[in-house]
Design a protein around this motif. Structure first.
Motif, mmCIF file in Angstrom:
data_model
loop_
_atom_site.group_PDB
_atom_site.id
_atom_site.type_symbol
_atom_site.label_atom_id
_atom_site.label_comp_id
_atom_site.label_asym_id
_atom_site.label_seq_id
_atom_site.Cartn_x
_atom_site.Cartn_y
_atom_site.Cartn_z
ATOM 1 N N GLU A 17 -22.626 -62.748 -5.533
ATOM 2 C CA GLU A 17 -23.976 -62.731 -4.974
ATOM 3 C C GLU A 17 -24.843 -63.781 -5.673
ATOM 4 O O GLU A 17 -24.984 -63.765 -6.894
ATOM 5 C CB GLU A 17 -24.572 -61.316 -5.153
ATOM 6 N N ALA A 18 -25.457 -64.656 -4.873
ATOM 7 C CA ALA A 18 -26.245 -65.749 -5.440
ATOM 8 C C ALA A 18 -27.552 -65.282 -6.087
ATOM 9 O O ALA A 18 -28.127 -65.978 -6.923
ATOM 10 C CB ALA A 18 -26.550 -66.779 -4.354
ATOM 11 N N SER A 79 -31.792 -66.171 2.019
ATOM 12 C CA SER A 79 -32.111 -65.059 1.143
ATOM 13 C C SER A 79 -31.355 -65.250 -0.158
ATOM 14 O O SER A 79 -30.249 -65.776 -0.167
ATOM 15 C CB SER A 79 -31.660 -63.772 1.821
ATOM 16 N N MET A 81 -30.816 -62.561 -2.839
ATOM 17 C CA MET A 81 -30.904 -61.247 -3.489
ATOM 18 C C MET A 81 -29.768 -60.382 -2.962
ATOM 19 O O MET A 81 -29.277 -60.614 -1.857
ATOM 20 C CB MET A 81 -32.247 -60.573 -3.189
ATOM 21 N N ARG A 85 -30.936 -60.552 3.631
ATOM 22 C CA ARG A 85 -32.101 -60.314 4.479
ATOM 23 C C ARG A 85 -32.197 -58.864 4.955
ATOM 24 O O ARG A 85 -33.194 -58.483 5.543
ATOM 25 C CB ARG A 85 -32.041 -61.260 5.684
ATOM 26 N N GLY A 90 -36.415 -56.792 10.285
ATOM 27 C CA GLY A 90 -37.197 -55.939 11.179
ATOM 28 C C GLY A 90 -36.478 -54.653 11.566
ATOM 29 O O GLY A 90 -37.070 -53.756 12.151
ATOM 30 N N ARG A 91 -35.184 -54.582 11.306
ATOM 31 C CA ARG A 91 -34.356 -53.388 11.590
ATOM 32 C C ARG A 91 -34.231 -53.087 13.076
ATOM 33 O O ARG A 91 -33.942 -51.967 13.468
ATOM 34 C CB ARG A 91 -34.855 -52.174 10.806
ATOM 35 N N ILE A 92 -34.481 -54.096 13.913
ATOM 36 C CA ILE A 92 -34.223 -53.947 15.343
ATOM 37 C C ILE A 92 -32.707 -54.011 15.499
ATOM 38 O O ILE A 92 -32.093 -55.024 15.164
ATOM 39 C CB ILE A 92 -34.915 -55.061 16.152
ATOM 40 N N ALA A 230 -21.631 -69.280 -5.144
ATOM 41 C CA ALA A 230 -20.293 -69.731 -4.737
ATOM 42 C C ALA A 230 -20.349 -71.216 -4.376
ATOM 43 O O ALA A 230 -21.267 -71.656 -3.683
ATOM 44 C CB ALA A 230 -19.798 -68.914 -3.558
ATOM 45 N N GLU A 270 -24.499 -70.847 5.592
ATOM 46 C CA GLU A 270 -24.017 -71.031 4.219
ATOM 47 C C GLU A 270 -22.490 -70.900 4.183
ATOM 48 O O GLU A 270 -21.812 -71.603 3.419
ATOM 49 C CB GLU A 270 -24.670 -70.007 3.284
ATOM 50 N N ASP A 507 -19.774 -62.716 8.773
ATOM 51 C CA ASP A 507 -21.223 -62.800 9.011
ATOM 52 C C ASP A 507 -21.444 -63.246 10.455
ATOM 53 O O ASP A 507 -20.604 -63.002 11.312
ATOM 54 C CB ASP A 507 -21.903 -63.716 7.978
ATOM 55 N N ASN A 518 -31.132 -59.051 18.920
ATOM 56 C CA ASN A 518 -31.074 -59.393 17.498
ATOM 57 C C ASN A 518 -29.637 -59.126 17.025
ATOM 58 O O ASN A 518 -29.011 -58.170 17.478
ATOM 59 C CB ASN A 518 -32.065 -58.542 16.711
ATOM 60 N N THR A 520 -27.844 -58.378 14.060
ATOM 61 C CA THR A 520 -27.258 -57.790 12.849
ATOM 62 C C THR A 520 -26.349 -56.590 13.120
ATOM 63 O O THR A 520 -25.344 -56.406 12.433
ATOM 64 C CB THR A 520 -28.382 -57.433 11.850
#
Ligand SMILES: Cc1cc2nc3c(=O)[nH]c(=O)nc-3n(C[C@H](O)[C@H](O)[C@H](O)COP(=O)(O)OP(=O)(O)OC[C@H]3O[C@@H](n4cnc5c(N)ncnc54)[C@H](O)[C@@H]3O)c2cc1C
Ligand code: SF4
Length: 543
Positions: A17-18, A79, A81, A85, A90-92, A230, A270, A507, A518, A520
């Motif tokens: 994790e970056a 992102s 962390m 993200r 927005g969790r849609i 990475a 990425e 991803d 959306n 995700t």
């Protein structure tokens, strides 16, 4: 999702994790008032959407540039962390529909996916049960039902939107957000504080560190390596991936994790950068790139916005309408493209109401109809008068991949660790521009139907009808698309690299088309499916 599914299946996983570790359940500022901070919630360079936002990263990160070809307008959100993200999204949470996997068959544009909705449906169902979301059973042809918790009731302004939509025959239904309204898997239901973007201390919305990685850690099989950038995937002479080389950001030293299988999930673009940068004499065009399609077929959601001043909502009775941190209803695509001058659809996201004021609250109040200037008591009275009287609409639509949208390595630029960076090329076509024109016509009709007026000038052809630059909607996909032909795709239908058997992409890279949804929920369903495939192949000794 891959770390969760694979550790649960018994594999040892190292997650590189970056960014730093971050868990909403411990680090969120969900319960902080804006006045408790000297900045009152104002954005900081590290947190671009506001001081309290659960986000490290942004369109610009010091020491980590990217470049644009001349004439290109493209912005890349990154992102940095744990959980990326998913901490402040927005969790849609929309499923792609059956048509979304076979668009070329339907309108001759772009490409079909090598898998169908039915292939992914069992995984969408599992994601729904594992993570949870609310919504309503509507039985629409291309907006599949999920396994929903009950949705929250519409707020006052949303009821007005619903009435106007019904009169205009625009489909308007409860939104579908990955927020639980009933207890699930040891997590309590949402208590409607409206602060989802800050991360949820009670773990009632979805963020991958708290909902997926914590249970994965409890298996004892997950090692998280934070602050690790990475650099490349390492391969041996036979062409197998043997691990990942990374920079330890705390010391600046080169390190390596050895692995029997490598799963790339660094976000679509990425991951493409990592493939390009894993060039070797055996893979001179970059890893998994014998087809030359790494970095190609990238898309983003089309987007444009409009707000309306709604006189019916001025001098509203003060009341608590917080609800969840996001809209309670939305409009899925409701028209037939055969009767329109553009292909593919869009959905409309709705915003407005009486959210918690913070820095920049009601900026530009002098622009409200009849507001004029004002100081002191008079100005405060105006704020009360207009508070909650704005309703906004955001159109979010499908872009069709085109040859002018791609990324490659910039031969002249490296980041602070000497890693070559991406250069972007981007052009919208008439398809997308006509689509956003239609969005604005719909927004205007809705605002007028609510008895309101536009808050700013409707954009025209001089600005391509206000289409947001590529990347700005932060739904970038493609760059390692899947296919059934190794000559025209990077990964096979299981998201396994054609050229490197033990390399997978989990991803948005493998997406063949964008859909008007959306992305995700589909990223997670695909990632779970890929992880099951890896487990199955390992058990069979085929990997
Ligand atoms: C404000 C906002 C709102 C959004 N709203 C929605 C929404 O409502 N619905 C929806 O479906 N989508 C939404 N999205 C998009 C959604 O967040 C992404 O689709 C999703 O997070 C992509 O997941 P990912 O794991 O591929 O990438 P990311 O979430 O970006 O995660 C990538 C991870 O990889 C790490 N990483 C990157 N490069 C490296 C490297 N070289 N080495 C090591 N680690 C690395 C990053 O630090 C990060 O942890 C939104 C995004 C934003 C920013
Ligand atoms: S609105 Fe609900 S899910 Fe969102 S932060 Fe508040 S309690 Fe958590």
């Amino acid at each position: 999702m891959a770390a969760h599914t694979l550790t649960k299946a018994g594999a040892n996983v190292a997650l590189i994790e970056a960014g730093p570790l971050w868990y909403a359940t411990e680090n969120s500022s969900m319960l902080q008032w804006a006045y408790q901070s000297p900045r009152r919630g104002r954005a900081t360079p590290e947190s671009e959407f506001g001081e309290f936002d659960a986000s490290f990263g942004g369109f610009e990160i010091e020491g980590e540039p990217y470049t644009r070809a001349p004439g290109t307008k493209f912005d890349w959100w990154r992102s940095r962390m744990l959980g990326g993200r998913t901490n402040h999204w927005g969790r849609i949470s929309l499923r792609f529909g059956p048509y979304d996997f076979r668009r070329k068959s339907l309108d001759g544009l772009g490409d079909d996916w090598p898998i169908t909705y039915d292939d992914l449906k069992p995984y969408y169902d599992r994601v729904d049960r594992l993570i949870g979301l609310f919504g309503s059973m509507e039985n629409l042809p291309n907006e599949p039902n999920g396994i929903f918790h009950p949705p929250p009731k519409p707020r006052c302004y949303e009821l007005l939107v619903k009435q106007a939509s019904d009169r205009l025959n625009v489909t308007c239904i409860p939104s579908r957000l990955s927020i639980i309204t009933r207890p699930l898997n040891g997590r309590p239901a949402c208590h409607y504080c409206g602060q989802c973007y800050r991360g949820c201390r009670t773990n009632s919305n979805f963020s991958s560190p708290a909902v997926l990685l914590k249970p994965a850690l409890q298996t004892g099989k997950l090692t998280i390596i934070p602050n690790a950038m990475a650099r490349e995937i390492v391969t041996d002479a036979s062409g197998r991936a043997t691990g990942v080389a990374y920079i330890d950001k705390t010391t600046g030293q080169d390190q390596m994790v050895r692995a029997r299988i490598v799963v790339l999930a660094a976000s679509a673009l990425e991951s493409a950068r990592l493939l390009f940068n894993s060039r070797s004499s055996r893979f001179p065009q970059g890893l998994a790139n014998s087809s030359g399609t790494v970095g190609k077929y990238i898309t983003d959601t089309t987007g444009t916005d409009m707000a309306g001043f709604i006189p019916k909502l001025v001098d509203g009775i003060p009341h608590n309408e917080d609800g969840v941190g996001g809209m309670h209803l939305y409009m899925p695509w409701w028209l037939d493209n055969k009767k329109l001058d553009f292909p593919r659809g869009y959905h409309i996201e709705v915003w407005g109401g009486r959210g918690m004021p913070s820095y920049g609250f009601m900026g530009g109040i002098q622009g409200f109809p009849g507001a004029g200037g004002g100081y002191g008591k008079d100005l405060k009275q105006k704020y009360r008068h207009y508070y909650g009287s704005v309703v906004g609409f955001s159109g979010r639509g499908e872009q069709i991949p085109n040859d002018d949208c791609y990324c490659e390595i910039d031969p002249d630029t490296v980041d602070q660790w000497g890693i070559p960076v991406l250069r972007f090329h981007w052009k919208w076509t008439d398809h997308e521009i006509k689509q956003v024109k239609h969005m604005h016509d719909t927004f205007e009709a809705l605002i007028h139907e609510m008895g309101g007026s536009l808050m700013w000038k409707k954009p025209g052809p001089e600005s391509d009808y206000g289409i947001a630059p590529g990347g700005r909607i932060i739904h970038e996909l493609g760059a390692a698309r899947m296919g059934s032909d190794a000559r025209t795709s990077v990964v096979n239908p299981n998201c396994q690299a054609w050229d490197v058997k033990n390399l997978f992409v989990a991803d948005g890279g493998p997406f063949v088309s964008q859909a008007d949804k959306n992305p995700t929920w589909t990223i997670m369903a695909l990632s779970m499916r890929t992880s099951d495939y890896i487990t199955d192949q390992m058990k069979k000794g085929a990997l």
